[in-house]
Motif scaffolding. Structure first.
Motif, PDB file in Angstrom:
ATOM      1  N   PRO A  54       0.810  -1.216   0.000  1.00  0.00           N
ATOM      2  CA  PRO A  54       0.000   0.000   0.000  1.00  0.00           C
ATOM      3  C   PRO A  54       0.846   1.269   0.000  1.00  0.00           C
ATOM      4  O   PRO A  54       1.865   1.339   0.670  1.00  0.00           O
ATOM      5  N   GLU A  58      -3.045   5.418   0.317  1.00  0.00           N
ATOM      6  CA  GLU A  58      -3.994   4.321   0.571  1.00  0.00           C
ATOM      7  C   GLU A  58      -4.128   4.053   2.061  1.00  0.00           C
ATOM      8  O   GLU A  58      -5.237   3.798   2.557  1.00  0.00           O
ATOM      9  N   LEU A  59      -3.019   4.099   2.768  1.00  0.00           N
ATOM     10  CA  LEU A  59      -3.060   3.881   4.218  1.00  0.00           C
ATOM     11  C   LEU A  59      -3.854   4.980   4.911  1.00  0.00           C
ATOM     12  O   LEU A  59      -4.662   4.705   5.806  1.00  0.00           O
ATOM     13  N   ARG A  61      -6.227   6.833   3.593  1.00  0.00           N
ATOM     14  CA  ARG A  61      -7.643   6.636   3.246  1.00  0.00           C
ATOM     15  C   ARG A  61      -8.254   5.522   4.087  1.00  0.00           C
ATOM     16  O   ARG A  61      -9.359   5.667   4.623  1.00  0.00           O
ATOM     17  N   GLY A  62      -7.544   4.419   4.200  1.00  0.00           N
ATOM     18  CA  GLY A  62      -8.049   3.303   5.001  1.00  0.00           C
ATOM     19  C   GLY A  62      -8.252   3.685   6.458  1.00  0.00           C
ATOM     20  O   GLY A  62      -9.279   3.356   7.066  1.00  0.00           O
ATOM     21  N   VAL A  65     -11.393   5.872   6.833  1.00  0.00           N
ATOM     22  CA  VAL A  65     -12.648   5.105   6.791  1.00  0.00           C
ATOM     23  C   VAL A  65     -12.860   4.386   8.110  1.00  0.00           C
ATOM     24  O   VAL A  65     -13.965   4.402   8.679  1.00  0.00           O
ATOM     25  N   ILE A  66     -11.802   3.770   8.648  1.00  0.00           N
ATOM     26  CA  ILE A  66     -11.923   3.058   9.920  1.00  0.00           C
ATOM     27  C   ILE A  66     -12.260   4.040  11.052  1.00  0.00           C
ATOM     28  O   ILE A  66     -13.164   3.785  11.860  1.00  0.00           O
TER      29      ILE A  66
END
Length: 71
Positions: A54, A58-59, A61-62, A65-66
């Motif tokens: 990743p 991306e990290l 964004r993840g 979301v979490i």
């Protein structure tokens, strides 16, 4: 020696990134352990397949979301 290094790294992550006082060993260990798990997991992914590991965006964004689901 590696285990000692990991323990020292936990306290370092907690203090440097999150401002946790290393004298509060329980909190520093808990916070540092979470961060160390993220770093170790990312390192494993990069070692196995660096092209598919990743990207920082991306990290982020993840994590966004979490975090949104936790609040």
């Amino acid at each position: 020696a590696v285990a000692d290094g990991l323990e020292d790294a936990r306290a370092m992550w907690a203090q440097l990134i999150y401002g946790v006082d290393p004298a509060d060993r329980d909190t520093a260990r808990a916070v540092g352990s979470v961060h160390q798990a993220i770093v170790s997991g990312l390192l494993a992914q990069w070692l196995i397949d660096p092209e598919q590991a990743p990207a920082p965006a991306e990290l982020v964004r993840g994590l966004q979301v979490i975090a949104a689901q936790l609040t």
